[in-house]
Design an enzyme around this catalytic site. Structure first.
Site, PDB file in Angstrom:
ATOM      1  CG  HIS A   1      -2.439 -52.799  -2.052  1.00 47.51           C
ATOM      2  ND1 HIS A   1      -2.939 -51.532  -2.233  1.00 47.51           N
ATOM      3  CD2 HIS A   1      -3.167 -53.588  -2.876  1.00 47.51           C
ATOM      4  CE1 HIS A   1      -3.934 -51.569  -3.108  1.00 47.51           C
ATOM      5  NE2 HIS A   1      -4.089 -52.806  -3.516  1.00 47.51           N
TER       6      HIS A   1
ATOM      7  CG  ASN B   1      -7.621 -49.446  -4.979  1.00 48.72           C
ATOM      8  OD1 ASN B   1      -6.920 -49.719  -4.006  1.00 48.72           O
ATOM      9  ND2 ASN B   1      -7.780 -50.261  -6.005  1.00 48.72           N
TER      10      ASN B   1
ATOM     11  CE1 TYR C   1      -9.349 -58.554  -0.818  1.00 44.24           C
ATOM     12  CE2 TYR C   1      -7.777 -57.306   0.461  1.00 44.24           C
ATOM     13  CZ  TYR C   1      -8.515 -57.467  -0.687  1.00 44.24           C
ATOM     14  OH  TYR C   1      -8.404 -56.562  -1.703  1.00 44.24           O
TER      15      TYR C   1
HETATM   16 FE1  HDD Z   1      -6.942 -56.194  -2.972  1.00 38.38          FE
HETATM   17  C1  HDD Z   1      -4.614 -55.970  -0.546  1.00 38.38           C
HETATM   18  C2  HDD Z   1      -7.737 -52.902  -2.554  1.00 38.38           C
HETATM   19  C3  HDD Z   1      -8.999 -56.313  -5.752  1.00 38.38           C
HETATM   20  C4  HDD Z   1      -6.550 -59.496  -3.084  1.00 38.38           C
HETATM   21  N1  HDD Z   1      -6.295 -54.719  -1.797  1.00 38.38           N
HETATM   22  C5  HDD Z   1      -5.316 -54.819  -0.843  1.00 38.38           C
HETATM   23  C6  HDD Z   1      -5.130 -53.561  -0.192  1.00 38.38           C
HETATM   24  C7  HDD Z   1      -6.027 -52.691  -0.756  1.00 38.38           C
HETATM   25  C8  HDD Z   1      -6.752 -53.428  -1.757  1.00 38.38           C
HETATM   26  C9  HDD Z   1      -6.226 -51.251  -0.396  1.00 38.38           C
HETATM   27  C10 HDD Z   1      -4.108 -53.267   0.870  1.00 38.38           C
HETATM   28  C11 HDD Z   1      -4.659 -53.327   2.238  1.00 38.38           C
HETATM   29  C12 HDD Z   1      -3.582 -52.923   3.214  1.00 38.38           C
HETATM   30  O1  HDD Z   1      -3.193 -51.749   3.223  1.00 38.38           O
HETATM   31  O2  HDD Z   1      -3.123 -53.807   3.946  1.00 38.38           O
HETATM   32  N2  HDD Z   1      -8.063 -54.859  -3.992  1.00 38.38           N
HETATM   33  C13 HDD Z   1      -8.334 -53.581  -3.600  1.00 38.38           C
HETATM   34  C14 HDD Z   1      -9.370 -53.018  -4.437  1.00 38.38           C
HETATM   35  C15 HDD Z   1      -9.714 -53.981  -5.353  1.00 38.38           C
HETATM   36  C16 HDD Z   1      -8.898 -55.133  -5.067  1.00 38.38           C
HETATM   37  C17 HDD Z   1      -9.961 -51.641  -4.277  1.00 38.38           C
HETATM   38  C18 HDD Z   1     -10.738 -53.942  -6.443  1.00 38.38           C
HETATM   39  C19 HDD Z   1     -11.830 -53.259  -6.370  1.00 38.38           C
HETATM   40  N3  HDD Z   1      -7.615 -57.620  -4.222  1.00 38.38           N
HETATM   41  C20 HDD Z   1      -8.477 -57.490  -5.285  1.00 38.38           C
HETATM   42  C21 HDD Z   1      -8.811 -58.792  -5.807  1.00 38.38           C
HETATM   43  C22 HDD Z   1      -8.129 -59.695  -5.040  1.00 38.38           C
HETATM   44  C23 HDD Z   1      -7.382 -58.949  -4.064  1.00 38.38           C
HETATM   45  C24 HDD Z   1      -9.763 -59.050  -6.961  1.00 38.38           C
HETATM   46  C25 HDD Z   1      -8.113 -61.191  -5.127  1.00 38.38           C
HETATM   47  C26 HDD Z   1      -9.094 -61.938  -5.504  1.00 38.38           C
HETATM   48  N4  HDD Z   1      -5.714 -57.478  -2.056  1.00 38.38           N
HETATM   49  C27 HDD Z   1      -5.777 -58.814  -2.214  1.00 38.38           C
HETATM   50  C28 HDD Z   1      -4.895 -59.571  -1.255  1.00 38.38           C
HETATM   51  C29 HDD Z   1      -4.225 -58.421  -0.450  1.00 38.38           C
HETATM   52  C30 HDD Z   1      -4.864 -57.180  -1.059  1.00 38.38           C
HETATM   53  C31 HDD Z   1      -3.966 -60.566  -1.917  1.00 38.38           C
HETATM   54  C32 HDD Z   1      -2.719 -58.382  -0.404  1.00 38.38           C
HETATM   55  C33 HDD Z   1      -2.348 -57.989   0.992  1.00 38.38           C
HETATM   56  C34 HDD Z   1      -3.576 -58.080   1.746  1.00 38.38           C
HETATM   57  O3  HDD Z   1      -4.597 -58.454   0.917  1.00 38.38           O
HETATM   58  O4  HDD Z   1      -3.705 -57.889   2.935  1.00 38.38           O
HETATM   59  O5  HDD Z   1      -5.670 -60.386  -0.428  1.00 38.38           O
END
Ligand code: HDD
Length: 693
Positions: free
Chosen positions: A77, A150, A364
């Site tokens: 993202h 999402n 997160y």
């Molecule tokens: Fe995630 C970012 C949505 C599964 C780990 N995720 C992130 C963002 C969104 C989502 C909208 C961006 C937020 C922003 O604008 O700063 N992610 C989802 C959805 C998931 C999902 C809807 C499944 C239903 N994500 C998911 C899993 C993991 C992560 C299974 C890890 C176990 N996601 C992350 C992260 C991020 C992230 C690595 C990267 C940047 C952040 O968090 O701030 O922690």
């Protein structure tokens, strides 16, 4: 005073003289320590051609700060855009939840939303085929509550332990560094074809949901099952939905490719323009609420994030409305530094055992520390709660809070200002007591085993046009896979979804249809279809918020431009004029007319519909220009509504589009025609056009 884009000639290049900056009439430039700066054009040196001196602290500080400007982009993202707004409660639901925003109708809760793509780097194009992030931070009176969702209600995987693999597979391949922001490559489809649980998500990802026209025209979903908890401790399950008041709309794939070239910032520009023009986008917040009894009777596991609960089964109840009406002041400070976390919940909201959600709740916090560099990221203005904050967390990098009093621990025996805060059993967040038992195992529940039935339901719920786009997307993406086994394996999986779908993709690839793979659970092909799953069945009923691009030239009929302008304004839409050059044109009545774009910089992919209004002479000249011809052919091939004046004939002939070629190519004669044309445009596309996607 100097104008933007101009230089004060006495500041730049002082011809060997000692620099004398003019007394500023705005704020004085200072160092970060607050000292006024005398000269920001020349570093301190010995003589006019000698070495630069280390004692030039102003230069040193400026470079030091610049060298450290970048922070790590989000691991997923990375490309996103944010805006501020408000969530207004339309219906109080204290019987379901004690969540602060929903206790009284009319409650307004400050909100910040960041939309994003998932796969691409920060500088990638906006209209990549990808899931869109729809992350909402609600600054409630009981603390921050983030719904990190999402624009697609299901996900690729069932267990968070597979998330790093998924992301590695979709990002640039590690040995070559491409492709950027694209899933159409071997490693992604290799992983997907070996993970049948991703199939339902892939149907969504290959549908037009993954190429939205704008953030304003897409739905959002909390994806997981969460819990509502009321003041008596009674819980129910809940899924969150954001429904755009603007309606749903996507682009076609060829258009997406071209938009990414013409305007890689298409989505962020669209959101910014809409808000700045006072056309604040809105979404209804809806909830699907159900109990344990429903969960047990449902065909699938409500803890499985690869499944939806059809709206026909559990209706979506609207409880609030989100309005985004303020752009950020500074993209870095707000959009880049905003830190969303699924674990940010408030009393009244609780988690379910969805293994994807449980893993996210762990991930997160880590990612925020990595990106923002300090445990004090919660103090940044965009992240700071709007309610009082008091705890004994202390110090750390970039501490900005002056925590006062003597005690920095508890229990303590101090009183008054020295005492500090205490936990409050009544008001504090209390996890729902739940029975958990069983052996510790690494195992996936049987109830998660059906990977194909809802994919089939999604496929059958689409209109023929949407099915055609899904086939084309699978064909395109798999066509980009060099390894034949991957394509074959994917076709085998698709046979479990629907034989016709698999056959059509195989035909598109020119490959034989392989045997179906062996599914973990027998797929059902009899689930009732759901209209809510189709974009076209939920399209807008008006052209409001959309944009017409009108091609004009010298001699364009002034009345025609005025009539179209009036009709577009009445519909709440926008009109942009495209001329042969950006300097403007002279209309038939001799008036000078400004245009918004030169045709070389404004292909028709930037507009929802087009009008061809050049004079006969102008059309003859435009007919010789590739950009003008493509403006017309692309609009035609993207199924857009095309209005034209008589004068446009030569250009249309050169572009191979006959006046009146079909019901979507409309002649404009009178002002009434302009108004009727804009009404027609509410359908957004003329899908009956006899062309192949
Ligand atoms: Fe995630 C970012 C949505 C599964 C780990 N995720 C992130 C963002 C969104 C989502 C909208 C961006 C937020 C922003 O604008 O700063 N992610 C989802 C959805 C998931 C999902 C809807 C499944 C239903 N994500 C998911 C899993 C993991 C992560 C299974 C890890 C176990 N996601 C992350 C992260 C991020 C992230 C690595 C990267 C940047 C952040 O968090 O701030 O922690």
């Amino acid at each position: 005073m100097s104008q933007p884009g101009s230089h004060d000639s006495d500041v730049i290049g002082n011809g060997g003289e000692l620099h004398q900056a003019p007394a500023p009439d705005g704020p004085v430039m200072t160092t970060a320590q607050g000292g006024a700066i005398s000269d920001d054009q020349n570093s301190l040196r010995v003589g006019d051609r000698g070495p630069t001196l280390i004692e030039d602290f102003a230069f040193r500080e400026k470079m030091f700060h610049f060298d450290h400007e970048r922070i790590p982009e989000r691991v997923v993202h990375a490309r996103g855009y944010g805006a501020h707004g408000t969530l207004e409660t339309l219906e109080a639901i204290p019987e379901l939840t004690m969540a602060a925003p929903f206790q009284e109708k009319g409650t307004k809760t400050e909100a910040f939303v960041r939309f994003s793509t998932v796969a691409g780097n920060m500088g990638s194009g906006d209209v990549a085929r990808d899931v869109r992030g729809f992350a909402v931070k609600l600054y409630t009176s009981a603390g921050n509550w983030d719904i990190v969702g999402n624009n697609i209600p299901v996900f690729f995987i069932q267990d968070a332990i597979k998330f790093p693999d998924l992301v590695h597979a979709v990002k640039e391949e590690q040995d070559r560094g491409w492709p950027q922001a694209a899933s159409a490559h071997d490693t992604f489809w290799d992983f997907i074809s070996l993970m049948p649980e991703s199939t339902h998500m892939m149907l969504w990802a290959m549908s037009d949901r993954a190429i939205p026209r704008s953030f304003r025209f897409m739905e959002g979903f909390g994806v997981h099952t969460f819990r509502f908890v009321n003041a008596e401790g009674k819980t129910s399950f809940v899924k969150f939905h954001w429904k755009p008041k603007q309606g749903l709309q996507s682009v076609v794939w060829d258009e997406a490719l071209k938009i990414n070239g013409a305007d890689p910032d298409f989505h962020r520009r669209d959101l910014w323009n809409a808000i700045q023009n006072g056309d604040a986008p809105q979404w209804d917040l809806g909830v699907q609420v159900f109990d344990e009894k429903f969960a047990e009777s449902f065909d699938f596991d409500v803890l499985d994030a690869t499944k939806i609960i059809p709206e026909e089964l559990v209706p979506v109840r609207t409880i609030a409305r989100l309005t985004l009406d303020r752009v950020v002041d500074n993209v870095f400070a707000e959009t880049e530094q905003v830190a969303f976390m699924t674990q940010n919940v408030i009393p009244g909201i609780d988690f379910s055992n969805d293994p994807l959600l449980q893993g996210r709740n762990f991930s997160y916090l880590d990612t925020q520390l990595k990106r923002l560099g300090s445990t004090n990221f919660t103090q940044l203005p965009v992240n700071a709660p709007r309610c009082p904050v008091a705890h004994f967390q202390r110090d750390g990098h970039m501490q900005t809070s002056h925590q006062q009093g003597r005690a920095n621990y508890e229990p303590n025996s101090f009183s008054g200002a020295d005492r500090g805060p205490r936990a409050d059993n009544a008001r504090g967040f209390a996890t729902v007591p739940r029975e958990e038992s069983g052996q510790t195992l690494r195992i996936r529940a049987e109830s998660f085993a059906d990977h194909y039935s809802q994919a089939n339901q999604f496929w059958r719920s689409q209109t023929p046009v949407e099915q055609e786009h899904i086939v084309a997307a699978f064909t395109f993406e798999l066509g980009k896979c060099e390894i034949e086994d991957i394509r074959t394996r994917m076709l085998s999986n698709l046979r479990n979804v629907d034989d016709e779908l698999a056959q059509r993709v195989a035909d598109g690839l020119g490959m034989p249809l392989p045997e179906a793979s062996t599914p973990a659970a027998a797929p059902r092909h009899d689930l009732p279809t759901s209209d809510a799953l189709s974009i076209l069945k939920n399209g807008p009923t008006s052209f409001a918020g959309r944009k017409i691009g009108a091609l004009v030239s010298n001699g364009t009929d002034a009345d025609a431009v005025a009539a179209l302008g009036a009709a577009v304004t009445k519909a709440g839409a926008m009109l942009e004029l495209v001329g042969p050059v950006v300097g403007g044109v002279t209309l038939s009545d001799g008036s000078a007319c400004k245009v918004d774009h030169g045709v070389d910089g404004a292909p028709s992919v930037l507009f929802d519909a087009v009008a061809l209004l050049p004079s006969a002479e102008g059309a003859a000249a435009l007919a010789k220009r590739a950009s003008a011809k493509n403006f017309v052919t692309d609009a035609f091939h993207h199924y857009k509504f095309i209005a034209h004046d008589e004068g446009a004939a030569a250009l249309m002939a050169a572009a191979g589009v006959e006046p009146g070629a079909d019901g979507g190519v409309v002649a404009l004669g009178t002002a009434k025609d302009a108004s009727a044309f804009v009404d027609t445009c509410a359908a957004l596309r003329f899908w009956d056009r006899d062309i192949q996607p």
